[in-house]
Design a protein around this motif. Sequence first.
Motif, short mmCIF file in Angstrom:
data_model
loop_
_atom_site.label_atom_id
_atom_site.label_comp_id
_atom_site.label_asym_id
_atom_site.label_seq_id
_atom_site.Cartn_x
_atom_site.Cartn_y
_atom_site.Cartn_z
N ILE A 185 -3.87 3.91 -0.69
CA ILE A 185 -4.11 3.59 -1.98
C ILE A 185 -3.02 1.99 -1.81
O ILE A 185 -2.12 1.33 -1.54
N ARG B 50 0.92 -1.01 0.14
CA ARG B 50 -0.20 0.23 -0.30
C ARG B 50 1.09 1.26 0.03
O ARG B 50 2.04 0.83 0.48
N GLU C 171 -8.81 5.42 -0.80
CA GLU C 171 -9.72 5.66 -0.15
C GLU C 171 -9.20 7.15 1.02
O GLU C 171 -8.21 7.46 0.95
N THR D 219 -4.75 9.84 -8.35
CA THR D 219 -5.73 8.39 -8.43
C THR D 219 -5.25 8.21 -10.33
O THR D 219 -6.06 6.54 -10.29
N ALA E 125 -3.83 4.93 -8.68
CA ALA E 125 -4.16 3.84 -8.34
C ALA E 125 -4.37 2.68 -9.15
O ALA E 125 -4.64 1.42 -9.19
N ARG E 126 -5.51 3.40 -10.68
CA ARG E 126 -6.18 3.45 -11.98
C ARG E 126 -4.49 1.87 -11.95
O ARG E 126 -5.06 0.66 -12.52
N ALA F 14 -5.98 -0.40 -7.94
CA ALA F 14 -5.80 -0.20 -6.15
C ALA F 14 -6.84 0.25 -5.89
O ALA F 14 -7.55 1.32 -7.16
N ASP F 15 -7.48 0.62 -4.75
CA ASP F 15 -8.72 1.75 -4.21
C ASP F 15 -8.11 2.46 -3.88
O ASP F 15 -7.10 2.61 -3.36
#
Length: 180
Positions: free
Chosen positions: A175, A124, A152, A141, A144-145, A149-150
């Motif tokens: 992430i 992470r 928060e 972001t 993450a894509r 990964a997500d």
Amino acid sequence: MTAAQADLQAEILEMRKGLRIDRPETADGAALWRIAKDSGELDLNSSYSYLLWCRDFAGTSAVARAEPDGRPVGFVTAYLRPDHPRTLLVWQVAVDASHRGRGLAAQLLDALTARVRAEHGVTRIETTITPGNTASERLFTSYARRHGADVEREVLFETSQFPDGPHNPEVLYRIGPLSV
């Protein structure tokens, strides 16, 4: 290392001609301070802190160098969280004005996390972003894509917690888990 990770690492190494990514050295501290100062977005730390960062956290940080002179033109400073050693906290990302708009920040972030994942098993990443810092929001972001990964988000530090005057809140981006 998976095949997808190897492909990503090969892609990272195929940087624009004339640039390379490696670990910072103490001698880079002044240049990193200048790049951070010139960014207009980052909280500027003391020049001393950048020297220490290049000495003590070089293994979890990255610098982009212009060839042939090796001059730093971008950096990512990060560290492994002591209580969560599989989490890399990204402290600062900055690129010299002459190299912005070419995806160098994303390449630095990808190269650093590929290295730290291989060396430390990081699963992470975390970072904090002040509201309205659109460039950082997009950088993380999109990261993450790319890595499946997500993301928060939650406020980590409220405005009222900063003792040195008005400061926007710092929003924590978590992430993970990282898949590529």
